[in-house]
Design a protein around this motif. Structure first.
Motif, short mmCIF file in Angstrom:
data_model
loop_
_atom_site.label_atom_id
_atom_site.label_comp_id
_atom_site.label_asym_id
_atom_site.label_seq_id
_atom_site.Cartn_x
_atom_site.Cartn_y
_atom_site.Cartn_z
N GLY A 184 -1.83 11.36 1.05
CA GLY A 184 -2.46 10.80 2.23
C GLY A 184 -3.54 9.77 1.95
O GLY A 184 -4.21 9.30 2.87
N LEU A 185 -3.72 9.41 0.70
CA LEU A 185 -4.76 8.45 0.30
C LEU A 185 -4.12 7.10 -0.04
O LEU A 185 -3.09 7.05 -0.73
N PRO A 186 -4.72 6.00 0.41
CA PRO A 186 -4.12 4.67 0.18
C PRO A 186 -4.31 4.18 -1.25
O PRO A 186 -5.38 4.31 -1.83
N GLN B 166 0.86 -1.19 0.00
CA GLN B 166 0.00 0.00 0.00
C GLN B 166 0.89 1.24 0.00
O GLN B 166 1.85 1.32 0.76
N TYR B 167 0.58 2.17 -0.88
CA TYR B 167 1.29 3.44 -0.97
C TYR B 167 0.34 4.55 -0.58
O TYR B 167 -0.87 4.41 -0.70
N LEU B 168 0.90 5.67 -0.14
CA LEU B 168 0.09 6.84 0.16
C LEU B 168 0.39 7.92 -0.87
O LEU B 168 1.54 8.28 -1.07
N ALA C 76 -6.67 10.71 -5.53
CA ALA C 76 -5.26 11.08 -5.50
C ALA C 76 -4.75 11.47 -6.87
O ALA C 76 -4.05 12.48 -7.03
N ASN D 155 1.45 12.91 -9.10
CA ASN D 155 1.16 11.74 -8.27
C ASN D 155 1.37 10.43 -9.02
O ASN D 155 1.84 9.46 -8.44
#
Length: 146
Positions: A9-11, A4-6, A32, A40
């Motif tokens: 701030g969103l997974p 899981q990456y952010l 994101a 992003n």
């Protein structure tokens, strides 16, 4: 392997396999990417490629621009499917619309030989900035089913 990456701030959920990564195209991911499409997506690709190399011992043989273009292309196609749902359901008969929607739930990005569309994403790279701008203008409310 799953990771899981952010992004902002969103997974973002990603699954790794030999020569292939699968990105879950859910609401946090859409939010994101539409927030900062090019930045992003480029950051996500760099993180994925770094972790892939650490896990598999060799680099993922997908060019960065082609990888970014594939993600943006899938997201924009998903947006169009949802935005023009009524029209596309009429045009795409015999369950084709539903098949397209299912194929957008997870973005499969693979090396040549694992991803039969790699050539397409390589050819579409010149349109990457245009597509990023278009996605940046998408209202997230238009990016939901309903």
């Amino acid at each position: 392997m799953e990771k899981q990456y952010l992004l902002d701030g969103l997974p973002v959920q990603v699954t790794f396999a030999d020569g292939l990564v699968r990105i879950v195209n859910d609401q946090p991911f859409k939010q994101a990417v539409t927030g900062q499409p090019e930045g992003n997506t480029t950051a996500l690709v760099a993180k994925i490629k770094s972790d892939y190399k650490a896990s598999f011992g060799n680099g993922l043989a997908i060019g960065d621009d082609s990888f970014v273009m594939e993600i943006l292309g899938h997201l924009y196609f998903d947006y169009l499917l949802l935005r023009y749902k009524s029209l596309l359901r009429f045009i795409c008969v015999f369950g084709l619309y539903d098949r397209f929607c299912r194929s957008c739930r997870v973005i499969d990005c693979g090396e040549r030989g694992k991803d039969p569309n790699r050539w397409l994403w390589n050819k579409l790279v010149p349109f990457q900035k245009l597509l990023a701008r278009r996605l940046g203008n998408v209202r997230l409310s238009r990016f939901t089913e309903g």
